[in-house]
Design an enzyme around this catalytic site. Structure first.
Site, PDB file in Angstrom:
ATOM      1  N   LYS A  96      10.462  19.941 -30.941  1.00 42.05           N
ATOM      2  CA  LYS A  96      10.976  20.640 -29.761  1.00 42.05           C
ATOM      3  C   LYS A  96      10.620  22.112 -29.899  1.00 42.05           C
ATOM      4  CE  LYS A  96      15.263  21.689 -27.298  1.00 42.05           C
ATOM      5  NZ  LYS A  96      16.711  21.439 -27.208  1.00 42.05           N
TER       6      LYS A  96
ATOM      7  N   LYS B 157       8.510  17.760 -26.997  1.00 39.98           N
ATOM      8  CA  LYS B 157       9.121  18.442 -25.862  1.00 39.98           C
ATOM      9  C   LYS B 157       8.771  19.925 -25.879  1.00 39.98           C
ATOM     10  CE  LYS B 157      13.618  19.767 -24.200  1.00 39.98           C
ATOM     11  NZ  LYS B 157      15.007  19.905 -24.455  1.00 39.98           N
TER      12      LYS B 157
HETATM   13  C1  PBG Z   1      19.843  21.315 -25.423  1.00 41.00           C
HETATM   14  C2  PBG Z   1      18.719  20.937 -24.556  1.00 41.00           C
HETATM   15  C3  PBG Z   1      17.887  21.752 -23.776  1.00 41.00           C
HETATM   16  C4  PBG Z   1      17.044  20.898 -23.077  1.00 41.00           C
HETATM   17  C5  PBG Z   1      17.372  19.599 -23.459  1.00 41.00           C
HETATM   18  N1  PBG Z   1      18.387  19.652 -24.401  1.00 41.00           N
HETATM   19  C6  PBG Z   1      17.871  23.223 -23.570  1.00 41.00           C
HETATM   20  C7  PBG Z   1      17.495  24.136 -24.648  1.00 41.00           C
HETATM   21  O1  PBG Z   1      17.093  23.746 -25.755  1.00 41.00           O
HETATM   22  O2  PBG Z   1      17.658  25.323 -24.391  1.00 41.00           O
HETATM   23  C8  PBG Z   1      16.022  21.295 -22.065  1.00 41.00           C
HETATM   24  C9  PBG Z   1      15.656  20.253 -21.085  1.00 41.00           C
HETATM   25  C10 PBG Z   1      14.895  20.721 -19.908  1.00 41.00           C
HETATM   26  O3  PBG Z   1      14.472  21.890 -19.813  1.00 41.00           O
HETATM   27  O4  PBG Z   1      14.708  19.888 -19.005  1.00 41.00           O
HETATM   28  N2  PBG Z   1      19.523  21.931 -26.612  1.00 41.00           N
END
Ligand code: PBG
Length: 330
Positions: free
Chosen positions: A199, A252
């Site tokens: 991520k 992601k």
């Molecule tokens: C929580 C999380 C996030 C997303 C999914 N889980 C936000 C972040 O990390 O700030 C983002 C999902 C999206 O942008 O569609 N940590």
């Protein structure tokens, strides 16, 4: 001359008409491979539109149930649940509250829905903490090991409520191991982990943070989410998650990271998910609204590219509309 010409490939033969293009296509997206993210919010009755994500809403428990039923009519069976609590605190206690908003929705689905729904739940603290970070904060520092226990508690509470899959997204080191241990210890050996393995610290989460009120109050997430300049590091992250017990691995965002998806597909024999995130969704929506691209074609092209790169599962806010377009065509 003729000889040479015959030897040169005539690629256009197989593009001649729709049926022949269909015949030789290499990639298809099945609606059953899509995961539809849903926001469930404490303390509301009616669905709340999210301005930064046209077409996406925050739902009450009952509203979420209706939305799931509607999506299921279109062939969507898998949902990723995000909770938005009424109150936040320093330790994000709403995340692991047995009576929290996600836990309530999951229980309600299990009690009321007969069809074969797959419930995945996001396991993180950022929507639940006053500071908006994904872990425990001490002196402006996000503490890794102190956070693990809270993530494990969160995952456990989701499993107890009836989640099929827990999806840790906090990017704390060893979070998968901590969660797997806790689940196994409590007898939830068949609850799967879909880990947000690679991520990235991405600008494309903007609309989500707006939707879930989860932007960090100070600093950013770059001390735990990945640096977008790195590819090899993503493979190490994925490998570690597999060793720790992840069942499904994830990259992601999706579109700016197709190279990572392709690498991961070749290197790991695990189901691979790609998260087509909020900013990717919003970009297409806005471009379509401005009349710059044909929405249906653009969505189809983007999701097919993610699939072609090697994703088995696509998490996307476009799930419902793609399913609806398909239904209309058939
Ligand atoms: C929580 C999380 C996030 C997303 C999914 N889980 C936000 C972040 O990390 O700030 C983002 C999902 C999206 O942008 O569609 N940590």
């Amino acid at each position: 001359m003729l000889e040479t010409r015959r030897r040169v490939s005539r690629f256009r033969r197989l593009r001649k008409k729709p049926a022949i293009r269909e015949l030789v296509k290499e990639t298809t997206i099945e609606i059953s491979s899509l995961v539809y993210p849903l926001f469930v919010k404490e303390g509301i009755e009616e669905p709340e539109p999210i301005p930064s994500m046209r077409g996406i809403f925050r739902y009450s428990v009952e509203g979420a149930l209706e939305e799931m039923a509607e999506a299921n009519e279109l062939g969507i069976n898998a949902f990723l649940i995000f909770g938005i609590p009424a109150r936040k605190d320093d330790m994000g206690s709403g995340a692991y509250d047995r009576n929290g908003i996600v836990q309530r929705l999951v229980k309600r689905v299990r009690e009321n829905i007969g069809w074969d729904v797959i419930l995945a739940t996001d396991v993180c603290l950022c929507q639940y903490t006053t500071h908006g970070h994904c872990g425990v904060v001490e002196k402006n520092h996000v503490k890794n090991d102190e956070t693990l226990e809270l993530l494990a508690l969160t995952a456990l509470s989701h499993a107890e409520a009836g989640a099929d899959i827990v999806a840790p997204s906090a990017m704390m080191d060893h979070q998968v191991a901590a969660i797997r241990d806790a689940l196994d210890r409590e007898g939830f050996t068949d609850v799967a982990i879909m880990s947000y393995s690679a991520k990235y610290a991405s600008a494309f989460y903007g609309p989500f943070r707006d939707a879930a009120y989860s932007a960090p109050r100070f600093g950013d997430r770059r001390s735990y989410q990945m640096d977008f300049r790195n590819a090899r590091e993503a493979l190490k992250e994925i490998q570690a998650d597999i060793q720790e017990g992840a069942d499904i691995i994830m990259v992601k965002p999706a579109l700016p990271y197709l190279d990572i998806i392709a690498h991961a597909r070749r290197l790991f024999n695990y189901p691979l998910a790609a998260y087509n995130v909020s900013g990717e969704y919003a970009m297409l929506k806005l471009a379509a609204e401005a009349g710059l691209v044909d929405e249906q074609q653009a969505v189809n092209e983007v999701l097919t590219a993610i699939k072609r790169a090697g994703a088995d599962v696509i998490i996307t806010y476009h799930a419902k509309e793609l399913a609806r377009w398909r239904k209309r065509c058939s």
